[in-house]
Motif scaffolding. Structure first.
Motif, PDB file in Angstrom:
ATOM      1  N   PHE A 360      10.101  -0.686  -8.442  1.00  0.00           N
ATOM      2  CA  PHE A 360       8.957  -1.183  -7.258  1.00  0.00           C
ATOM      3  C   PHE A 360       7.507   0.099  -6.560  1.00  0.00           C
ATOM      4  O   PHE A 360       8.118   0.950  -6.142  1.00  0.00           O
ATOM      5  CB  PHE A 360       9.216  -1.451  -5.846  1.00  0.00           C
ATOM      6  CG  PHE A 360       8.523  -2.730  -5.022  1.00  0.00           C
ATOM      7  CD1 PHE A 360       8.000  -3.666  -5.130  1.00  0.00           C
ATOM      8  CD2 PHE A 360       7.686  -1.560  -4.013  1.00  0.00           C
ATOM      9  CE1 PHE A 360       6.934  -4.549  -4.792  1.00  0.00           C
ATOM     10  CE2 PHE A 360       6.549  -2.319  -3.947  1.00  0.00           C
ATOM     11  CZ  PHE A 360       6.717  -3.463  -3.868  1.00  0.00           C
ATOM     12  N   GLY A 361       6.261  -0.393  -7.068  1.00  0.00           N
ATOM     13  CA  GLY A 361       5.907   0.955  -7.311  1.00  0.00           C
ATOM     14  C   GLY A 361       4.707   1.108  -8.106  1.00  0.00           C
ATOM     15  O   GLY A 361       3.604  -0.198  -7.508  1.00  0.00           O
ATOM     16  N   ASP A 362       3.723   1.985  -8.316  1.00  0.00           N
ATOM     17  CA  ASP A 362       2.045   2.169  -8.553  1.00  0.00           C
ATOM     18  C   ASP A 362       1.988   2.404  -9.871  1.00  0.00           C
ATOM     19  O   ASP A 362       3.168   1.958 -10.788  1.00  0.00           O
ATOM     20  CB  ASP A 362       1.952   2.833  -7.495  1.00  0.00           C
ATOM     21  CG  ASP A 362       2.740   4.297  -8.046  1.00  0.00           C
ATOM     22  OD1 ASP A 362       2.851   4.271  -8.374  1.00  0.00           O
ATOM     23  OD2 ASP A 362       2.655   4.992  -6.645  1.00  0.00           O
ATOM     24  N   SER A 363       1.182   3.425 -10.048  1.00  0.00           N
ATOM     25  CA  SER A 363       1.072   3.124 -11.707  1.00  0.00           C
ATOM     26  C   SER A 363       1.943   3.788 -12.826  1.00  0.00           C
ATOM     27  O   SER A 363       2.442   3.537 -13.595  1.00  0.00           O
ATOM     28  CB  SER A 363      -0.530   4.094 -11.682  1.00  0.00           C
ATOM     29  OG  SER A 363      -0.754   5.505 -10.825  1.00  0.00           O
ATOM     30  N   ILE A 364       2.395   4.905 -11.831  1.00  0.00           N
ATOM     31  CA  ILE A 364       3.992   6.076 -12.561  1.00  0.00           C
ATOM     32  C   ILE A 364       4.598   4.482 -13.089  1.00  0.00           C
ATOM     33  O   ILE A 364       5.083   4.745 -14.062  1.00  0.00           O
ATOM     34  CB  ILE A 364       4.421   7.111 -12.004  1.00  0.00           C
ATOM     35  CG1 ILE A 364       3.115   8.075 -11.956  1.00  0.00           C
ATOM     36  CG2 ILE A 364       5.203   7.379 -12.426  1.00  0.00           C
ATOM     37  CD1 ILE A 364       3.560   8.707 -10.371  1.00  0.00           C
ATOM     38  N   THR A 365       4.726   3.292 -11.892  1.00  0.00           N
ATOM     39  CA  THR A 365       6.382   3.277 -12.225  1.00  0.00           C
ATOM     40  C   THR A 365       5.672   1.652 -13.473  1.00  0.00           C
ATOM     41  O   THR A 365       6.715   0.918 -14.161  1.00  0.00           O
ATOM     42  CB  THR A 365       6.639   2.009 -11.350  1.00  0.00           C
ATOM     43  OG1 THR A 365       7.387   2.757  -9.975  1.00  0.00           O
ATOM     44  CG2 THR A 365       7.664   1.310 -11.341  1.00  0.00           C
ATOM     45  N   VAL A 397      17.030  -4.992 -15.635  1.00  0.00           N
ATOM     46  CA  VAL A 397      15.350  -4.131 -14.685  1.00  0.00           C
ATOM     47  C   VAL A 397      14.403  -4.602 -15.039  1.00  0.00           C
ATOM     48  O   VAL A 397      14.183  -5.337 -15.754  1.00  0.00           O
ATOM     49  CB  VAL A 397      15.407  -2.521 -15.136  1.00  0.00           C
ATOM     50  CG1 VAL A 397      14.653  -1.620 -14.836  1.00  0.00           C
ATOM     51  CG2 VAL A 397      16.961  -1.886 -15.119  1.00  0.00           C
ATOM     52  N   VAL A 398      13.527  -5.283 -13.404  1.00  0.00           N
ATOM     53  CA  VAL A 398      12.410  -5.380 -14.210  1.00  0.00           C
ATOM     54  C   VAL A 398      11.325  -4.562 -12.877  1.00  0.00           C
ATOM     55  O   VAL A 398      11.727  -3.488 -12.533  1.00  0.00           O
ATOM     56  CB  VAL A 398      12.231  -7.001 -13.070  1.00  0.00           C
ATOM     57  CG1 VAL A 398      12.788  -8.351 -13.850  1.00  0.00           C
ATOM     58  CG2 VAL A 398      12.509  -6.702 -11.356  1.00  0.00           C
ATOM     59  N   ASP A 399      10.154  -4.055 -13.920  1.00  0.00           N
ATOM     60  CA  ASP A 399       9.167  -3.492 -13.679  1.00  0.00           C
ATOM     61  C   ASP A 399       8.125  -4.158 -12.505  1.00  0.00           C
ATOM     62  O   ASP A 399       7.375  -5.652 -12.733  1.00  0.00           O
ATOM     63  CB  ASP A 399       8.462  -3.124 -14.772  1.00  0.00           C
ATOM     64  CG  ASP A 399       7.708  -1.951 -13.893  1.00  0.00           C
ATOM     65  OD1 ASP A 399       7.017  -1.700 -12.932  1.00  0.00           O
ATOM     66  OD2 ASP A 399       7.137  -0.802 -15.030  1.00  0.00           O
ATOM     67  N   ALA A 400       7.855  -3.468 -11.067  1.00  0.00           N
ATOM     68  CA  ALA A 400       6.707  -3.687 -10.556  1.00  0.00           C
ATOM     69  C   ALA A 400       5.949  -3.357  -9.557  1.00  0.00           C
ATOM     70  O   ALA A 400       5.511  -3.412  -8.169  1.00  0.00           O
ATOM     71  CB  ALA A 400       7.767  -4.891  -8.456  1.00  0.00           C
ATOM     72  N   GLY A 401       5.569  -2.512 -11.030  1.00  0.00           N
ATOM     73  CA  GLY A 401       4.112  -1.385  -9.953  1.00  0.00           C
ATOM     74  C   GLY A 401       3.650  -1.987 -10.626  1.00  0.00           C
ATOM     75  O   GLY A 401       2.959  -2.962 -11.631  1.00  0.00           O
ATOM     76  N   ILE A 402       2.277  -1.202  -9.627  1.00  0.00           N
ATOM     77  CA  ILE A 402       0.799  -2.268  -9.453  1.00  0.00           C
ATOM     78  C   ILE A 402      -0.224  -0.094 -10.121  1.00  0.00           C
ATOM     79  O   ILE A 402       0.400  -0.161  -8.692  1.00  0.00           O
ATOM     80  CB  ILE A 402       0.709  -2.801  -8.814  1.00  0.00           C
ATOM     81  CG1 ILE A 402       1.274  -3.977  -9.168  1.00  0.00           C
ATOM     82  CG2 ILE A 402      -1.367  -3.009  -9.190  1.00  0.00           C
ATOM     83  CD1 ILE A 402       0.593  -5.272  -8.338  1.00  0.00           C
ATOM     84  N   GLY A 403      -0.841  -0.277 -11.151  1.00  0.00           N
ATOM     85  CA  GLY A 403      -1.500   0.749 -10.747  1.00  0.00           C
ATOM     86  C   GLY A 403      -2.495   0.979  -9.532  1.00  0.00           C
ATOM     87  O   GLY A 403      -3.267  -0.028  -9.344  1.00  0.00           O
TER      88      GLY A 403
END
Length: 568
Positions: A360-365, A397-403
């Motif tokens: 869970f994160g931002d553009s890096i994730t 693993v799922v990616d919940a990142g948003i730039g």
């Protein structure tokens, strides 16, 4: 005319399924067959989305595909029960209490069928290319003591073992019902339903009219019994769905021949999803490997208004006019884009995975600055590390990142999403099978200086936000691991590169490392810093902007995750 389902806002199809059929079971008329009383209701609602092993009541042997053969026409046998996938079968509802049953060990699932479609007693049961005929469809009726009688829709005959043999290798055949133990089966649930891919969605996507959108879905784990979720959460008009098809990707927008599957939602292929709503499909008889790709083609017949989307897919999507959802060829798809539209998730039944890690994160994730189409985000590398462990992959693993996303406040740019505080439940805690969250977010709060209610940001504001997310995760039994914020000295993004911003980053990182509020810590700061300039990103990991890591940096991040944190 195809029936169109209309879903209430905020109600998933899965929830509707769970509510509907128990009432049907309550009112079902019972029929007596031999010494056992059978209900005409399905044996279990799990048949809509679950993989089972079937063990014969009399012999104690399981239905098996001999030698894990992949050829159509291979006859089913009984064999000593094991954990092998050739003894695990996906049950997919086709409506009216009827299921189709598929193999899970073949790259393209094959369905149970009566040989040659005959109604003759003694005809063998084989695995066969799905034709959706009544000789490939089955009714599951439960006995009063918990066993299941499996009946062919076309013939009315039931599954049994040839000659009532107890020997390994005895053929499975259809028989005239007699109520004996040899015609009764114990359905043993196998595998775990887990999220395998689930990008976080935002508002502000482009509108579509009479167009097909074909999108690539990259699975972090192997499994079968695929379901997809469509989201209209951030749109301002209802979404009319004209058709959805799923296929195994060959290359680009091309589908592997013979793998295309039509997708239904509560037995309907056309649905309307209201503003703020979402829809989870019925089970799709298709399998995917760890690191494998599926193509999801969505046809929208009417004007959509602004779409619910994920802007930075770092993959290619394909768009064309008209309905081309079921075409294997990509010839009609002349337009390419780099976003996902309305497609918010895929979950599967995995024979090995026991849960999900949400990054869970931002553009890096989200993988900004990683190589497009190579799946080189740090969550991708983490998934591959978990897949290489002995004994099979235990966690997807799922990616919940948003730039551009922030912990505390919504970002003015719609495509960068609402705050983590607002989206944490939907994007992390509501994922099927979630056990762990790795929380790596806060640098955009620092860079923007945006605290709550318009106040200038302080380290304590960010810490309070983390504590709120920790409490929310713990309230539903999910472990949450904190990640330190990475160095970014010398970057060109304004407020990120100031002494005040760096002081907040250092204070927050010290709290993450020492306070013990998280269930574990991943020190991305330490793993990616320049040894000569600790406030700066290691040049070997720098994509060029001194903030976002390149592919090597993404791998270093994944390698910094202590896998023991994911084994409790």
């Amino acid at each position: 005319m195809t029936r169109r389902s209309v879903l209430r806002a905020g109600t998933s199809v899965g929830a509707l399924l769970a509510l509907a059929t128990p009432a049907e079971a309550t009112t079902a008329t019972a029929a007596v067959v031999g010494p056992q009383r059978l209900s005409s209701a399905p044996a279990t609602q799990a048949t809509r989305h679950t993989v089972f092993q079937l063990v014969n009541r009399r012999t104690g042997k399981a239905i098996d595909v001999p030698g894990a053969a992949t050829a159509a026409g291979t006859g089913l046998i009984q064999y000593t029960p094991s954990s092998a996938v050739n003894q695990q079968f996906l049950f997919a509802s086709v409506g009216k209490g009827t299921d189709e049953v598929y193999t899970t060990h073949t790259a393209t699932p094959l369905g149970w069928a009566v040989w040659a479609g005959t109604s003759d007693t003694g005809a063998k049961i084989v695995q066969w290319t799905p034709e959706h005929s009544t000789s490939q469809q089955w009714r599951m009726n439960q006995t009063s003591d918990g066993y299941t009688v499996v009946t062919c829709v076309r013939s009315g005959k039931v599954l049994g073992v040839r000659g009532d043999s107890t020997a390994n290798g005895a053929a499975i055949e259809q028989q005239t019902p007699d109520g004996s133990a040899g015609q009764q089966w114990r359905l043993i649930e196998k595998g775990t339903r887990v999220a395998a891919w689930s990008p976080s969605m935002t508002a502000g996507g482009p509108a579509f009219t009479d167009q097909t959108i074909r999108m690539v879905v990259h699975s972090s784990v192997a499994g079968s019994g695929v379901r997809i979720t469509l989201s209209n959460r951030y749109s301002d008009t209802p979404l009319d769905v004209g058709a959805v098809e799923v296929a195994v990707q060959a290359t680009g927008g091309e589908a592997e021949p013979g793998t295309t599957r039509k997708v239904a939602f509560n037995d309907s292929r056309q649905i309307t999803i209201p503003v703020g709503g979402q829809a989870t499909s019925d089970v799709i008889p298709i399998s995917v490997g760890a690191g494998g790709n599926l193509l999801v083609s969505l046809y929208v017949p009417n004007t959509t208004g602004t779409s619910t989307w994920h802007c930075d897919a770092l993959d290619t999507s394909y768009v064309t006019s008209g309905n081309h959802a079921g075409e294997e060829s990509a010839a009609a798809f002349a337009t390419t884009r780099t976003s996902w539209y309305y497609l918010a998730g895929m979950d599967i039944v995995s024979p090995t995975a026991e849960g999900v890690v949400v990054a869970f994160g931002d553009s890096i994730t989200d993988g900004y600055a990683s190589s497009r189409g190579t799946y080189s985000r740090w969550p991708d590398f983490l998934g591959r590390r978990l897949g290489a462990e002995p004994g099979g992959q235990k966690l997807s693993v799922v990616d919940a990142g948003i730039g551009g996303n922030r912990v505390l406040t919504d970002v003015p740019n719609l495509w960068q999403g609402v705050s983590a505080l607002k989206r944490f439940r939907s994007d992390a805690l509501d994922q099927p099978g979630v056990k762990y969250v790795i929380l790596f977010e806060g640098i955009n709060d620092i860079g923007s200086g945006a605290g709550p209610n318009g106040a200038p940001l302080t380290a304590q504001h960010l810490i309070d936000g983390y504590l709120a997310l920790i409490d929310e995760a713990h309230a539903v039994g999910v472990r949450i691991i904190g990640a330190t914020l990475m160095p970014n000295e010398g970057n060109a993004y304004g407020g990120y590169n100031t002494p005040a911003a760096e002081a907040i980053r250092q204070s927050v990182n010290t709290w993450i490392r020492t306070e013990g509020a998280f269930d574990g810590v991943v020190d991305f700061d330490q793993a990616t810093r320049d040894p000569a300039r600790p406030a700066a990103l290691n040049p070997a990991y720098d994509s060029g902007d001194r903030l976002h890591p390149n592919d090597a940096g993404m791998k270093a991040m994944a390698d910094a995750v202590d896998l023991h944190l994911l084994r409790n």
